[in-house]
Design an enzyme around this catalytic site. Structure first.
Site, short mmCIF file in Angstrom:
data_model
loop_
_atom_site.label_atom_id
_atom_site.label_comp_id
_atom_site.label_asym_id
_atom_site.label_seq_id
_atom_site.Cartn_x
_atom_site.Cartn_y
_atom_site.Cartn_z
N GLY A 50 0.81 -1.21 0.00
CA GLY A 50 0.00 0.00 0.00
C GLY A 50 0.85 1.27 0.00
CG LEU A 109 2.48 4.14 5.95
CD1 LEU A 109 3.37 5.39 5.88
CD2 LEU A 109 1.63 4.17 7.20
CG ASP A 134 -7.06 -12.99 3.95
OD1 ASP A 134 -7.17 -11.90 4.54
OD2 ASP A 134 -8.05 -13.68 3.61
CE1 TYR A 181 -10.04 4.04 7.31
CE2 TYR A 181 -9.96 6.36 7.88
CZ TYR A 181 -9.31 5.19 7.54
OH TYR A 181 -7.94 5.19 7.41
CE LYS A 227 -7.40 2.75 10.53
NZ LYS A 227 -6.96 1.59 9.68
#
Ligand SMILES: NC(=O)c1ccc[n+]([C@@H]2O[C@H](COP(=O)([O-])OP(=O)(O)OC[C@H]3O[C@@H](n4cnc5c(N)ncnc54)[C@H](OP(=O)(O)O)[C@@H]3O)[C@@H](O)[C@H]2O)c1
Length: 300
Positions: A10, A12, A41, A129, A133
């Site tokens: 990804g 980052l 996974d 979201y 988180k």
């Protein structure tokens, strides 16, 4: 240092993996597991355990997540799993194999009504979201009490496709010239992925040497911009027209986007004062230029 970077395919994670060059490091990917990455996974405890058992890392960095709003809405169960289940399973794995864990979280755990935010301020997420988180943070600290949570704001950096970040997506739209309206109310603090990655590398070393006692750490660039301001900066920097860009307040009025989550960088040892800051104004041109069909750089 032996390290495992989960989510190294990804935005980052790619930068984090790069900053760990020269150490004994393994990076994982999921749908993008080429270029030497191990396919894991992270919703599978077995997958995580197999890798940790093989590598026995001293430190684990978790960059796995699902931060695309389209996925929160279209496949919420999967998006929740990618943010919450993965966090818990990686934390349980780190604990079982005795690795120190650095878990990446987001400024979206705050509602944006009372900036600036310190690490100990009470989270109050506005949208799904942010709630995921926060649930992930809680699951991580429950499973692995000596883990460190690093909260970051909007990131930008070299991308693999224009839509991978807000910044490159806006740049592409600016260059296409079609009428566009962008929010000019909600403030974001674009932080270069390489800067955040350097913080991760230093935190990993601090964890291994017992030099970090905080549970939650904030890192952020200091300059804030709205999406509309970002678009104007891109247009001006590349000599593009800005007549098609209008200021709006779509994000502010929809009610589920924080207004301003400025993070106070706190909780870090003094050595972090020397992390190389990458000011947005000087860094963004090289990131967006590859995604402009006809880039015409002008003198800054
Ligand atoms: N980008 C931002 O603006 C921002 C801001 C604040 C905080 N954060 C947080 O920082 C972390 C990294 O974000 P990012 O921007 O780098 O996200 P990203 O570019 O979307 O990368 C997400 C990573 O998670 C991996 N992944 C997704 N589902 C997985 C699964 N089931 N098993 C294993 N790996 C899986 C992806 O692998 P594949 O791509 O190979 O499938 C990818 O490596 C996330 O926790 C995010 O919430 C991001």
């Amino acid at each position: 240092m032996r390290a495992v970077i989960f989510g190294a395919s990804g935005l980052l994670g790619r930068s984090v993996l790069h900053t760990f060059a020269g150490t004994s490091v393994t990076g994982t990917g999921f749908s993008r597991s080429s270029n030497g990455l191990v396919r894991v996974d992270a919703t599978s405890a077995g997958d995580i355990e197999r890798l940790l058992d093989r590598d026995r890392p001293g430190v684990v960095v978790n960059c796995v997540g699902e931060r695309r709003p389209v996925a929160w809405a279209s496949t919420p169960d999967q998006a929740r799993g990618r943010n919450v289940v993965t966090a818990r399973l990686i934390a349980e794995g780190a604990r079982r194999y005795g690795a120190r864990l650095l878990h990446i979280s987001s400024d979206y755990v705050f509602d944006g009504q009372a900036a600036p935010y310190r690490p100990n301020d009470r989270p109050k997420p506005l949208n799904v979201y942010g709630r995921w988180k926060l649930l992930a943070e809680q699951a991580v600290l429950a499973a692995c009490p000596d883990a460190v949570i690093l909260r970051l704001p909007m990131l930008y950096g070299p991308v693999q496709f224009a839509a991978e970040t807000n910044l490159t997506d806006i740049a592409r739209q600016v260059s296409l010239g079609a009428q566009m309206e962008l929010d000019d109310v909600c403030v974001r603090y674009p932080t270069h992925a390489d800067e955040a990655a350097e913080v991760c590398r230093r935190l990993a070393e601090a964890l291994l040497h017992g030099q970090c006692t905080a549970s939650v750490i904030h890192w952020s660039a200091s300059q804030g911009f709205t999406k509309y301001r970002l678009a104007l900066m891109i247009a001006r920097r590349f000599g593009l027209s800005d007549e098609h860009i209008r200021a709006g307040k779509a994000d502010a009025t929809r009610g589920d986007r924080p207004l301003d989550c400025r993070l106070v960088c706190q909780g870090l040892p003094a050595a972090f004062d020397s992390v190389r800051r990458r000011p947005f104004r000087t860094e963004f041109p090289s990131v967006v230029e590859p995604w402009l069909p006809f880039p015409r750089p002008v003198a800054s």
